[in-house]
Design a protein around this motif. Sequence first.
Motif, PDB file in Angstrom:
ATOM      1  N   LYS A 128       2.227 -12.906  53.649  1.00 39.58           N
ATOM      2  CA  LYS A 128       2.901 -12.170  54.739  1.00 39.58           C
ATOM      3  C   LYS A 128       3.057 -10.696  54.333  1.00 39.58           C
ATOM      4  O   LYS A 128       2.942 -10.362  53.162  1.00 39.58           O
ATOM      5  CB  LYS A 128       4.262 -12.798  55.013  1.00 39.58           C
ATOM      6  N   PRO A 129       3.335  -9.816  55.326  1.00 40.28           N
ATOM      7  CA  PRO A 129       3.493  -8.403  54.966  1.00 40.28           C
ATOM      8  C   PRO A 129       4.673  -8.172  54.014  1.00 40.28           C
ATOM      9  O   PRO A 129       5.662  -8.893  54.079  1.00 40.28           O
ATOM     10  CB  PRO A 129       3.783  -7.718  56.308  1.00 40.28           C
ATOM     11  N   VAL A 130       4.531  -7.185  53.143  1.00 37.73           N
ATOM     12  CA  VAL A 130       5.637  -6.771  52.275  1.00 37.73           C
ATOM     13  C   VAL A 130       6.719  -6.168  53.173  1.00 37.73           C
ATOM     14  O   VAL A 130       6.444  -5.265  53.965  1.00 37.73           O
ATOM     15  CB  VAL A 130       5.177  -5.700  51.259  1.00 37.73           C
ATOM     16  N   ARG A 131       7.940  -6.680  53.054  1.00 41.32           N
ATOM     17  CA  ARG A 131       9.040  -6.112  53.851  1.00 41.32           C
ATOM     18  C   ARG A 131       9.800  -5.114  52.978  1.00 41.32           C
ATOM     19  O   ARG A 131      10.346  -5.486  51.928  1.00 41.32           O
ATOM     20  CB  ARG A 131       9.958  -7.230  54.337  1.00 41.32           C
ATOM     21  N   LEU A 132       9.804  -3.856  53.397  1.00 41.60           N
ATOM     22  CA  LEU A 132      10.334  -2.779  52.552  1.00 41.60           C
ATOM     23  C   LEU A 132      11.411  -1.979  53.273  1.00 41.60           C
ATOM     24  O   LEU A 132      11.295  -1.702  54.468  1.00 41.60           O
ATOM     25  CB  LEU A 132       9.178  -1.863  52.149  1.00 41.60           C
ATOM     26  N   LEU A 133      12.444  -1.617  52.515  1.00 39.40           N
ATOM     27  CA  LEU A 133      13.487  -0.727  53.028  1.00 39.40           C
ATOM     28  C   LEU A 133      13.515   0.534  52.175  1.00 39.40           C
ATOM     29  O   LEU A 133      13.681   0.464  50.958  1.00 39.40           O
ATOM     30  CB  LEU A 133      14.857  -1.426  52.961  1.00 39.40           C
ATOM     31  N   ASP A 134      13.343   1.687  52.812  1.00 37.57           N
ATOM     32  CA  ASP A 134      13.487   2.962  52.102  1.00 37.57           C
ATOM     33  C   ASP A 134      14.841   3.542  52.503  1.00 37.57           C
ATOM     34  O   ASP A 134      15.006   4.040  53.622  1.00 37.57           O
ATOM     35  CB  ASP A 134      12.340   3.912  52.471  1.00 37.57           C
ATOM     36  N   SER A 184      16.811  -8.561  57.240  1.00 41.22           N
ATOM     37  CA  SER A 184      17.266  -8.639  55.845  1.00 41.22           C
ATOM     38  C   SER A 184      16.126  -9.218  55.010  1.00 41.22           C
ATOM     39  O   SER A 184      14.977  -9.206  55.434  1.00 41.22           O
ATOM     40  CB  SER A 184      18.528  -9.493  55.744  1.00 41.22           C
ATOM     41  N   ALA A 185      16.463  -9.750  53.840  1.00 44.51           N
ATOM     42  CA  ALA A 185      15.485 -10.386  52.946  1.00 44.51           C
ATOM     43  C   ALA A 185      14.280  -9.483  52.662  1.00 44.51           C
ATOM     44  O   ALA A 185      13.124  -9.827  52.895  1.00 44.51           O
ATOM     45  CB  ALA A 185      15.016 -11.727  53.526  1.00 44.51           C
ATOM     46  N   PHE A 186      14.579  -8.308  52.124  1.00 37.97           N
ATOM     47  CA  PHE A 186      13.510  -7.364  51.775  1.00 37.97           C
ATOM     48  C   PHE A 186      12.860  -7.761  50.449  1.00 37.97           C
ATOM     49  O   PHE A 186      13.526  -8.262  49.542  1.00 37.97           O
ATOM     50  CB  PHE A 186      14.083  -5.944  51.661  1.00 37.97           C
ATOM     51  N   HIS A 187      11.553  -7.509  50.351  1.00 36.53           N
ATOM     52  CA  HIS A 187      10.848  -7.715  49.081  1.00 36.53           C
ATOM     53  C   HIS A 187      10.983  -6.477  48.197  1.00 36.53           C
ATOM     54  O   HIS A 187      10.870  -6.559  46.978  1.00 36.53           O
ATOM     55  CB  HIS A 187       9.353  -7.977  49.333  1.00 36.53           C
TER      56      HIS A 187
END
Length: 304
Positions: A128-134, A184-187
Amino acid sequence: MDSAQFVERTTCISCGSTRLAELSTGLFNEKPLCDFILNDPWGENPAPYLRGKHWSYVQCSDCGQAFHKYILAPDWNERRFSQWMTQEAIEEFERPFKTTEYVFSKAVQYTKHVLQLERLSRSLCSGKPVRLLDFGCGYGEFLAMCDLYGFEAYGVDRSSAKRENGRFARIFPELEDLKSSGISAFHVITLFEVLEHLDDPRSLLEVLKEYLVTGGILILETPDCSGINGISTLDDYRKIHPLEHINGFTPATMRGLAESMGFAPIKKPVSFVTTDPMRVVKTVAKQIVGGAIGAGTQQYFRKL
Ligand SMILES: [Zn+2]
């Protein structure tokens, strides 16, 4: 005229200790600080509000973390954002730095991060896509890059000017907005040039940790304030400007803070983004010699 109000931080921002030793102190209207402030672009000039006000740069005797003891009270900090550091002032400040070369090298850096993050989070994402928060994403340049590579990228930035003039759509004003959108649940969570600005960096990291999956990656990046004990030169001022860079991290204190919160330092995988074979050779040579983990103030961690 009103005088700016400050609040005092009486405990260490990293370990909570009360054993703080003063490294340097002075008045905002004393040289050379007042000249540095005067030479920066501002919307409304803050100098008259700062006359007679003290700054004090302290260091924790227990963990070594350095920071400014006095920080602007919340309403004055709001004034700093809305009236002192206007969009025009920010642009004028950034203009000399944003050369063609700088913009290009920044994009190369971002590409490297994307490649490294994909490698590190591959096992977490199972296709699955990388889930990212900057967090503190500014105009969202890094998010735009992540998006091109197929990451599911989100940003948070409190500056409305940056959100409105941003390069990317999914930028929220507050973390709470992510929560209420059920995200939520960022990688991966990244904080580029953020921790040095925060009243309470530890509390923010505590909250962000909850948004990160176990095994998820955290990138921290701040200026390196090693060896800086006061404000004598322009370089000192840029690194520990008492209104702006209120926390001074070194490689050791950055690592200490993250480790004490359940993050383990990790080595970045190698990535090459260059047309110059010599750079590849140099990078490989560095790898063989074994570039130390946590050698600078840009560090990768994994949530345990
Ligand atoms: Zn401490």
